[in-house]
Design a protein around this motif. Structure first.
Motif, PDB file in Angstrom:
ATOM      1  N   THR A 137       0.782  -1.238   0.000  1.00 63.82           N
ATOM      2  CA  THR A 137       0.000   0.000   0.000  1.00 63.82           C
ATOM      3  C   THR A 137       0.815   1.290   0.000  1.00 63.82           C
ATOM      4  OG1 THR A 137      -0.188  -0.267   2.396  1.00 63.82           O
ATOM      5  CG2 THR A 137      -2.065  -1.000   1.055  1.00 63.82           C
ATOM      6  N   PRO A 138       2.124   1.285   0.293  1.00 66.29           N
ATOM      7  CA  PRO A 138       2.861   2.553   0.149  1.00 66.29           C
ATOM      8  C   PRO A 138       2.689   3.118  -1.256  1.00 66.29           C
ATOM      9  CG  PRO A 138       4.181   0.986   1.369  1.00 66.29           C
ATOM     10  CD  PRO A 138       2.986   0.226   0.864  1.00 66.29           C
ATOM     11  N   LEU A 139       2.505   4.436  -1.341  1.00 65.54           N
ATOM     12  CA  LEU A 139       2.170   5.038  -2.625  1.00 65.54           C
ATOM     13  C   LEU A 139       2.854   6.378  -2.796  1.00 65.54           C
ATOM     14  CD1 LEU A 139      -1.469   6.480  -2.460  1.00 65.54           C
ATOM     15  CD2 LEU A 139      -0.237   5.700  -0.440  1.00 65.54           C
ATOM     16  N   LEU A 140       2.993   6.765  -4.059  1.00 68.40           N
ATOM     17  CA  LEU A 140       3.600   8.033  -4.437  1.00 68.40           C
ATOM     18  C   LEU A 140       2.544   8.846  -5.165  1.00 68.40           C
ATOM     19  CD1 LEU A 140       6.202   9.722  -4.509  1.00 68.40           C
ATOM     20  CD2 LEU A 140       6.880   8.459  -6.562  1.00 68.40           C
ATOM     21  N   LEU A 141       2.266  10.047  -4.659  1.00 69.23           N
ATOM     22  CA  LEU A 141       1.204  10.895  -5.204  1.00 69.23           C
ATOM     23  C   LEU A 141       1.800  12.076  -5.948  1.00 69.23           C
ATOM     24  CD1 LEU A 141       0.374  10.150  -1.916  1.00 69.23           C
ATOM     25  CD2 LEU A 141      -1.834  10.658  -2.946  1.00 69.23           C
ATOM     26  N   GLN A 142       1.174  12.440  -7.057  1.00 67.57           N
ATOM     27  CA  GLN A 142       1.619  13.569  -7.865  1.00 67.57           C
ATOM     28  C   GLN A 142       0.436  14.489  -8.155  1.00 67.57           C
ATOM     29  OE1 GLN A 142       4.580  13.329 -11.286  1.00 67.57           O
ATOM     30  NE2 GLN A 142       2.674  13.480 -12.437  1.00 67.57           N
ATOM     31  N   TYR A 143       0.602  15.767  -7.824  1.00 68.05           N
ATOM     32  CA  TYR A 143      -0.437  16.770  -8.053  1.00 68.05           C
ATOM     33  C   TYR A 143       0.119  17.884  -8.920  1.00 68.05           C
ATOM     34  CZ  TYR A 143      -2.453  14.730  -3.739  1.00 68.05           C
ATOM     35  OH  TYR A 143      -2.951  13.907  -2.787  1.00 68.05           O
ATOM     36  N   GLU A 144      -0.718  18.395  -9.827  1.00 70.10           N
ATOM     37  CA  GLU A 144      -0.401  19.570 -10.639  1.00 70.10           C
ATOM     38  C   GLU A 144      -1.344  20.707 -10.220  1.00 70.10           C
ATOM     39  OE1 GLU A 144       2.039  19.416 -12.836  1.00 70.10           O
ATOM     40  OE2 GLU A 144       2.313  17.258 -13.185  1.00 70.10           O
ATOM     41  N   ALA A 145      -1.137  21.888 -10.798  1.00 72.03           N
ATOM     42  CA  ALA A 145      -1.993  23.033 -10.489  1.00 72.03           C
ATOM     43  C   ALA A 145      -3.463  22.676 -10.720  1.00 72.03           C
ATOM     44  CB  ALA A 145      -1.596  24.230 -11.341  1.00 72.03           C
ATOM     45  N   GLY A 146      -4.319  22.987  -9.764  1.00 68.29           N
ATOM     46  CA  GLY A 146      -5.741  22.683  -9.835  1.00 68.29           C
ATOM     47  C   GLY A 146      -6.131  21.354  -9.234  1.00 68.29           C
ATOM     48  N   ASP A 147      -5.149  20.499  -8.919  1.00 68.25           N
ATOM     49  CA  ASP A 147      -5.448  19.184  -8.354  1.00 68.25           C
ATOM     50  C   ASP A 147      -5.730  19.279  -6.856  1.00 68.25           C
ATOM     51  OD1 ASP A 147      -4.983  18.152 -10.858  1.00 68.25           O
ATOM     52  OD2 ASP A 147      -3.054  17.226 -10.362  1.00 68.25           O
ATOM     53  N   PHE A 148      -6.428  18.273  -6.341  1.00 67.76           N
ATOM     54  CA  PHE A 148      -6.735  18.191  -4.914  1.00 67.76           C
ATOM     55  C   PHE A 148      -7.103  16.755  -4.591  1.00 67.76           C
ATOM     56  CE2 PHE A 148     -10.607  18.959  -7.244  1.00 67.76           C
ATOM     57  CZ  PHE A 148     -11.547  18.128  -6.665  1.00 67.76           C
ATOM     58  N   ASN A 149      -7.122  16.443  -3.306  1.00 62.88           N
ATOM     59  CA  ASN A 149      -7.465  15.099  -2.847  1.00 62.88           C
ATOM     60  C   ASN A 149      -8.650  15.211  -1.889  1.00 62.88           C
ATOM     61  OD1 ASN A 149      -7.488  12.396  -2.134  1.00 62.88           O
ATOM     62  ND2 ASN A 149      -5.293  12.275  -1.724  1.00 62.88           N
ATOM     63  N   CYS A 150      -9.763  14.587  -2.243  1.00 65.51           N
ATOM     64  CA  CYS A 150     -10.957  14.635  -1.400  1.00 65.51           C
ATOM     65  C   CYS A 150     -10.696  13.961  -0.053  1.00 65.51           C
ATOM     66  CB  CYS A 150     -12.119  13.942  -2.098  1.00 65.51           C
ATOM     67  SG  CYS A 150     -12.680  14.751  -3.606  1.00 65.51           S
ATOM     68  N   LEU A 151     -11.458  14.376   0.939  1.00 64.46           N
ATOM     69  CA  LEU A 151     -11.356  13.764   2.260  1.00 64.46           C
ATOM     70  C   LEU A 151     -11.698  12.281   2.167  1.00 64.46           C
ATOM     71  CD1 LEU A 151     -13.096  16.581   4.310  1.00 64.46           C
ATOM     72  CD2 LEU A 151     -10.645  16.050   4.295  1.00 64.46           C
ATOM     73  N   HIS A 152     -10.860  11.444   2.794  1.00 66.19           N
ATOM     74  CA  HIS A 152     -11.033  10.001   2.664  1.00 66.19           C
ATOM     75  C   HIS A 152     -10.335   9.279   3.809  1.00 66.19           C
ATOM     76  CE1 HIS A 152      -7.060  10.752   0.943  1.00 66.19           C
ATOM     77  NE2 HIS A 152      -6.778   9.478   1.166  1.00 66.19           N
ATOM     78  N   GLN A 153     -10.468   7.958   3.817  1.00 62.17           N
ATOM     79  CA  GLN A 153      -9.770   7.079   4.750  1.00 62.17           C
ATOM     80  C   GLN A 153      -9.130   5.948   3.943  1.00 62.17           C
ATOM     81  OE1 GLN A 153     -13.249   6.013   7.031  1.00 62.17           O
ATOM     82  NE2 GLN A 153     -12.782   7.490   8.645  1.00 62.17           N
ATOM     83  N   ASP A 154      -7.916   5.558   4.312  1.00 59.88           N
ATOM     84  CA  ASP A 154      -7.198   4.513   3.582  1.00 59.88           C
ATOM     85  C   ASP A 154      -7.415   3.161   4.257  1.00 59.88           C
ATOM     86  OD1 ASP A 154      -5.997   6.097   1.506  1.00 59.88           O
ATOM     87  OD2 ASP A 154      -4.692   6.963   3.040  1.00 59.88           O
ATOM     88  N   LEU A 155      -8.559   2.557   3.955  1.00 60.53           N
ATOM     89  CA  LEU A 155      -8.931   1.243   4.493  1.00 60.53           C
ATOM     90  C   LEU A 155      -8.881   0.229   3.344  1.00 60.53           C
ATOM     91  CD1 LEU A 155     -12.045   2.432   6.532  1.00 60.53           C
ATOM     92  CD2 LEU A 155      -9.688   2.210   7.352  1.00 60.53           C
ATOM     93  N   TYR A 156      -8.135  -0.840   3.526  1.00 58.48           N
ATOM     94  CA  TYR A 156      -7.902  -1.768   2.414  1.00 58.48           C
ATOM     95  C   TYR A 156      -8.303  -3.202   2.731  1.00 58.48           C
ATOM     96  CZ  TYR A 156      -5.059   1.985   0.395  1.00 58.48           C
ATOM     97  OH  TYR A 156      -4.611   3.172  -0.113  1.00 58.48           O
TER      98      TYR A 156
END
Length: 248
Positions: A137-156
């Motif tokens: 589950t380790p992850l690498l996130l990439q955001y550009e101008a205008g991007d965002f991440n909605c509120l969430h929970q990381d349950l797998y």
């Protein structure tokens, strides 16, 4: 990737584990207990941050890529690392787990949850894998101008370690603007509380995945938490997420 970048990713495990151990864990623990999150200052060097961020262009390190807009998660994208994890991430994960495991067990006891977490991360992963949660589950996130991440929970899956860590790899003000880490806490019969966590390059934030105990006037109660990232105003932002349970 340059030889210098490869060297940054392959920092000896004893050095990295020792560095994690030198962090102010009494203060971090107090912040986790009172706020549900805590900043880990200078967890990684700028060179290590750049080395991890540079991996994003090489799909050989990853098992999957998620475009967030396709799933209603926000805007931006991220990739889950595949096993074996890059050396730096592979060493960081158990070192952080070892410091957070006591908090996790104490929280579960306070909330009346019977689950306890073993002392070693390897033992916890064995529990996950035996239950069919074997994907990293380790992850690498990439955001550009205008991007965002909605509120969430990381349950797998069924097995969830109640804390996780996000590390800012980019430098605010130089690489990007905006893009603040946001945590919300939903309290029973009360309005939700928001926490914005300022981070510098190499800083990390440890935070509750799902819920945490809070001491009230009538005893301990659970609060529900979600996390996200506010809109990137300009530039590009990379973050690595260290989640301690694996996925189905």
């Amino acid at each position: 990737m340059t030889a210098t970048a490869r060297k940054s990713l392959q920092k000896p495990s004893a050095d990295l584990a020792a560095h994690v151990a030198t962090l102010d864990w009494p203060h971090i623990t107090t912040e986790l207990d009172t706020q549900g999150c805590a900043v880990l200052r200078n967890l990684l060097t700028p060179g290590q941050c750049r080395s991890i961020a540079a991996l994003y262009a090489d799909d050989a390190h990853f098992r999957s890529r998620i475009v967030m807009g396709r799933h209603g998660f926000g805007r931006g994208e991220y990739k889950y690392f595949s096993y074996p994890l890059p050396d730096l991430i592979a060493e960081l994960r158990p070192a952080l787990y070892g410091q957070l495991q006591g908090v996790a067990n104490r929280w579960n006891e306070a909330m009346g949850i019977d689950i306890r977490y073993p002392a070693s991360h390897a033992a916890f992963l064995k529990r996950c894998h035996e239950a069919g949660q074997a994907r990293p589950t380790p992850l690498l996130l990439q955001y550009e101008a205008g991007d965002f991440n909605c509120l969430h929970q990381d349950l797998y899956g069924e097995h969830v370690f109640p804390l996780q860590v996000a590390i800012l790899l980019s430098e605010p003000g130089r690489d990007f603007t905006g893009g603040e880490f946001v945590l919300t806490e939903q309290r029973p019969r009360m309005q939700s509380r928001a926490e914005v966590v300022p981070l510098m390059q190499g800083d990390a934030v440890a935070f509750a995945v799902h819920h945490r105990p809070v001491q009230g006037t009538r005893g301990t109660y659970r609060v529900n938490l979600r996390h996200g990232v506010s809109r990137i105003r300009s530039g590009q932002r990379h973050t690595v997420g260290v989640i301690f349970h694996d996925a189905k």
